[in-house]
Design a protein around this motif. Sequence first.
Motif, PDB file in Angstrom:
ATOM      1  N   SER A 299      -0.117 -22.106 -10.974  1.00  0.00           N
ATOM      2  CA  SER A 299      -1.205 -21.781 -10.041  1.00  0.00           C
ATOM      3  C   SER A 299      -0.744 -21.007  -8.807  1.00  0.00           C
ATOM      4  CB  SER A 299      -1.907 -23.067  -9.587  1.00  0.00           C
ATOM      5  OG  SER A 299      -0.996 -23.906  -8.886  1.00  0.00           O
ATOM      6  N   THR A 300       0.500 -20.559  -8.783  1.00  0.00           N
ATOM      7  CA  THR A 300       1.006 -19.849  -7.614  1.00  0.00           C
ATOM      8  C   THR A 300       1.694 -18.554  -8.034  1.00  0.00           C
ATOM      9  OG1 THR A 300       1.387 -21.946  -6.463  1.00  0.00           O
ATOM     10  CG2 THR A 300       2.418 -19.992  -5.529  1.00  0.00           C
ATOM     11  N   VAL A 301       1.229 -17.454  -7.455  1.00  0.00           N
ATOM     12  CA  VAL A 301       1.795 -16.132  -7.725  1.00  0.00           C
ATOM     13  C   VAL A 301       2.392 -15.582  -6.438  1.00  0.00           C
ATOM     14  CG1 VAL A 301       1.252 -13.736  -8.342  1.00  0.00           C
ATOM     15  CG2 VAL A 301       0.213 -15.619  -9.619  1.00  0.00           C
ATOM     16  N   ARG A 302       3.622 -15.131  -6.511  1.00  0.00           N
ATOM     17  CA  ARG A 302       4.282 -14.519  -5.357  1.00  0.00           C
ATOM     18  C   ARG A 302       4.201 -12.999  -5.457  1.00  0.00           C
ATOM     19  NH1 ARG A 302       9.693 -17.048  -3.372  1.00  0.00           N
ATOM     20  NH2 ARG A 302       8.058 -18.347  -2.421  1.00  0.00           N
ATOM     21  N   ILE A 303       3.728 -12.380  -4.384  1.00  0.00           N
ATOM     22  CA  ILE A 303       3.625 -10.929  -4.300  1.00  0.00           C
ATOM     23  C   ILE A 303       4.540 -10.454  -3.176  1.00  0.00           C
ATOM     24  CG2 ILE A 303       2.127  -8.961  -3.860  1.00  0.00           C
ATOM     25  CD1 ILE A 303       1.406 -10.317  -6.454  1.00  0.00           C
ATOM     26  N   VAL A 304       5.416  -9.519  -3.498  1.00  0.00           N
ATOM     27  CA  VAL A 304       6.283  -8.911  -2.494  1.00  0.00           C
ATOM     28  C   VAL A 304       5.796  -7.490  -2.254  1.00  0.00           C
ATOM     29  CG1 VAL A 304       8.633  -8.246  -1.879  1.00  0.00           C
ATOM     30  CG2 VAL A 304       8.236 -10.315  -3.236  1.00  0.00           C
ATOM     31  N   LEU A 305       5.492  -7.195  -0.992  1.00  0.00           N
ATOM     32  CA  LEU A 305       5.003  -5.873  -0.604  1.00  0.00           C
ATOM     33  C   LEU A 305       6.098  -5.084   0.080  1.00  0.00           C
ATOM     34  CD1 LEU A 305       1.597  -6.925   1.023  1.00  0.00           C
ATOM     35  CD2 LEU A 305       1.946  -6.099  -1.311  1.00  0.00           C
ATOM     36  N   GLY A 306       6.104  -3.794  -0.136  1.00  0.00           N
ATOM     37  CA  GLY A 306       7.029  -2.904   0.547  1.00  0.00           C
ATOM     38  C   GLY A 306       6.348  -1.569   0.802  1.00  0.00           C
ATOM     39  N   GLY A 307       7.073  -0.643   1.411  1.00  0.00           N
ATOM     40  CA  GLY A 307       6.523   0.692   1.646  1.00  0.00           C
ATOM     41  C   GLY A 307       5.342   0.680   2.587  1.00  0.00           C
ATOM     42  N   GLY A 308       4.383   1.578   2.315  1.00  0.00           N
ATOM     43  CA  GLY A 308       3.226   1.695   3.189  1.00  0.00           C
ATOM     44  C   GLY A 308       3.649   1.958   4.615  1.00  0.00           C
ATOM     45  N   ASP A 309       3.057   1.229   5.552  1.00  0.00           N
ATOM     46  CA  ASP A 309       3.457   1.361   6.952  1.00  0.00           C
ATOM     47  C   ASP A 309       4.073   0.066   7.469  1.00  0.00           C
ATOM     48  OD1 ASP A 309       1.151  -0.116   6.974  1.00  0.00           O
ATOM     49  OD2 ASP A 309       0.022   1.218   8.299  1.00  0.00           O
ATOM     50  N   LEU A 310       4.752  -0.660   6.572  1.00  0.00           N
ATOM     51  CA  LEU A 310       5.383  -1.914   6.973  1.00  0.00           C
ATOM     52  C   LEU A 310       6.528  -1.707   7.957  1.00  0.00           C
ATOM     53  CD1 LEU A 310       5.497  -4.022   3.666  1.00  0.00           C
ATOM     54  CD2 LEU A 310       3.812  -4.060   5.511  1.00  0.00           C
ATOM     55  N   ASP A 311       6.986  -0.466   8.106  1.00  0.00           N
ATOM     56  CA  ASP A 311       8.030  -0.224   9.107  1.00  0.00           C
ATOM     57  C   ASP A 311       7.514  -0.424  10.523  1.00  0.00           C
ATOM     58  OD1 ASP A 311       6.360   1.979   8.975  1.00  0.00           O
ATOM     59  OD2 ASP A 311       7.964   3.453   9.102  1.00  0.00           O
ATOM     60  N   GLY A 312       6.196  -0.541  10.672  1.00  0.00           N
ATOM     61  CA  GLY A 312       5.617  -0.805  11.985  1.00  0.00           C
ATOM     62  C   GLY A 312       5.188  -2.243  12.188  1.00  0.00           C
ATOM     63  N   LEU A 313       5.500  -3.111  11.211  1.00  0.00           N
ATOM     64  CA  LEU A 313       5.083  -4.510  11.307  1.00  0.00           C
ATOM     65  C   LEU A 313       5.924  -5.263  12.334  1.00  0.00           C
ATOM     66  CD1 LEU A 313       3.216  -6.686  10.007  1.00  0.00           C
ATOM     67  CD2 LEU A 313       5.124  -7.219   8.479  1.00  0.00           C
ATOM     68  N   VAL A 314       5.259  -5.990  13.210  1.00  0.00           N
ATOM     69  CA  VAL A 314       5.936  -6.834  14.196  1.00  0.00           C
ATOM     70  C   VAL A 314       5.587  -8.283  13.870  1.00  0.00           C
ATOM     71  CG1 VAL A 314       6.198  -7.411  16.621  1.00  0.00           C
ATOM     72  CG2 VAL A 314       5.827  -5.022  15.943  1.00  0.00           C
ATOM     73  N   MET A 315       6.587  -9.044  13.421  1.00  0.00           N
ATOM     74  CA  MET A 315       6.338 -10.405  12.986  1.00  0.00           C
ATOM     75  C   MET A 315       6.533 -11.385  14.138  1.00  0.00           C
ATOM     76  SD  MET A 315       5.362 -12.191  10.418  1.00  0.00           S
ATOM     77  CE  MET A 315       5.477 -10.821   9.253  1.00  0.00           C
ATOM     78  N   PRO A 316       5.577 -12.258  14.393  1.00  0.00           N
ATOM     79  CA  PRO A 316       5.740 -13.249  15.460  1.00  0.00           C
ATOM     80  C   PRO A 316       6.793 -14.284  15.088  1.00  0.00           C
ATOM     81  CG  PRO A 316       3.751 -13.681  14.205  1.00  0.00           C
ATOM     82  CD  PRO A 316       4.275 -12.367  13.719  1.00  0.00           C
ATOM     83  N   ASP A 317       7.320 -14.958  16.080  1.00  0.00           N
ATOM     84  CA  ASP A 317       8.321 -15.998  15.861  1.00  0.00           C
ATOM     85  C   ASP A 317       7.594 -17.292  15.528  1.00  0.00           C
ATOM     86  OD1 ASP A 317      10.652 -17.444  15.730  1.00  0.00           O
ATOM     87  OD2 ASP A 317      10.793 -17.735  17.907  1.00  0.00           O
ATOM     88  N   ALA A 318       7.115 -17.374  14.303  1.00  0.00           N
ATOM     89  CA  ALA A 318       6.304 -18.511  13.885  1.00  0.00           C
ATOM     90  C   ALA A 318       6.525 -18.759  12.404  1.00  0.00           C
ATOM     91  CB  ALA A 318       4.827 -18.240  14.160  1.00  0.00           C
ATOM     92  N   THR A 319       6.224 -19.987  11.970  1.00  0.00           N
ATOM     93  CA  THR A 319       6.357 -20.310  10.550  1.00  0.00           C
ATOM     94  C   THR A 319       5.001 -20.390   9.854  1.00  0.00           C
ATOM     95  OG1 THR A 319       6.451 -22.671  11.116  1.00  0.00           O
ATOM     96  CG2 THR A 319       8.544 -21.507  10.861  1.00  0.00           C
ATOM     97  N   ASP A 320       3.935 -20.128  10.597  1.00  0.00           N
ATOM     98  CA  ASP A 320       2.605 -20.067   9.984  1.00  0.00           C
ATOM     99  C   ASP A 320       1.978 -18.696  10.212  1.00  0.00           C
ATOM    100  OD1 ASP A 320       1.984 -20.153  12.683  1.00  0.00           O
ATOM    101  OD2 ASP A 320       0.220 -21.424  12.395  1.00  0.00           O
ATOM    102  N   ALA A 321       2.821 -17.660  10.365  1.00  0.00           N
ATOM    103  CA  ALA A 321       2.291 -16.301  10.552  1.00  0.00           C
ATOM    104  C   ALA A 321       1.376 -15.957   9.378  1.00  0.00           C
ATOM    105  CB  ALA A 321       3.436 -15.301  10.654  1.00  0.00           C
ATOM    106  N   TYR A 322       0.264 -15.307   9.671  1.00  0.00           N
ATOM    107  CA  TYR A 322      -0.694 -15.003   8.619  1.00  0.00           C
ATOM    108  C   TYR A 322      -1.227 -13.584   8.777  1.00  0.00           C
ATOM    109  CZ  TYR A 322      -3.981 -15.997  12.390  1.00  0.00           C
ATOM    110  OH  TYR A 322      -4.635 -15.991  13.593  1.00  0.00           O
ATOM    111  N   VAL A 323      -1.683 -13.041   7.660  1.00  0.00           N
ATOM    112  CA  VAL A 323      -2.336 -11.733   7.672  1.00  0.00           C
ATOM    113  C   VAL A 323      -3.750 -11.903   7.140  1.00  0.00           C
ATOM    114  CG1 VAL A 323      -0.180 -10.459   7.388  1.00  0.00           C
ATOM    115  CG2 VAL A 323      -1.464 -11.127   5.357  1.00  0.00           C
TER     116      VAL A 323
END
Length: 273
Positions: free
Chosen positions: A14-38
């Motif tokens: 029941s769980t599928v892992r998707i890994v994303l790359g490319g696009g404009d991910l070079d501009g992604l700023v990830m917060p210092d959190a363990t529940d970061a969400y999109v």
Amino acid sequence: MHGRVVRRQELTPSTVRIVLGGGDLDGLVMPDATDAYVNAAFPPVAASYAEVFEPGVVRESCPREEWPARRRYTVRSWDPAALELTLDFVVHADEGVASRWATNARAGDVLVFEGPGSGYRPSPDAAWHLLLGDESALPAIAASLEALRPGDRAVVRIVCDGPDHEIPLESRGDVDLAWLHRHGDERDESLLLAAVEALDFAAPGLAAGPPFGFVHGEADEIRGVRRHLLSERGLSRQDLSCSPYWRRTMTDEAWRQIKREYVAAMEADAAGV
């Protein structure tokens, strides 16, 4: 923002892992959190706009039937060196737009999203950590366990459909982990609450003080556990991060329609404690 599917992996039935790359991910700023969400945006099959789009622009310029469906997903991990974003999707048959997308995703497919946002990271000041949920909370629970330091104490209880739905969890902390397997009947609704009620908060290693609780998953289960922690265990609302991600017997869309009202009722519960 957007990324393209680089890899797809079926972690459990029941769980599928998707890994994303490319696009404009070079501009992604990830917060210092363990529940970061999109906030992912899934366009309808007959959408007239391109596969890469701005959700706000679509809402302003297209009829409602072409608006993308919005779903929130916790970031399982972010690799800033490889510029790869990993999301885990809970899938049930072919139900729901996000489930269908993850089930059928192939290399090169686009996922548009906004964010990330966040709100939680295990506090180094907590006496111990209480992490509770189901498959929908696993990405945040797994990331939180990985963030613990040697000597940090965590009690973890996770509801899932059975042994083949369990996934390996790693931590440098001292972790008491139990998987709670559903029965497929009305007993499932009280599995998590019963497990929390059975905990001895005065046990060695836990008696140093109250925990900080991360309680996320099915709405009615989370509401019952939250009420117990506030009224029976003496925790305050400031000691808890609680969120109902989904509700039994309701579709994603139906749940989204009433979620705000439901959360308000949860807050009213706390006000009465």
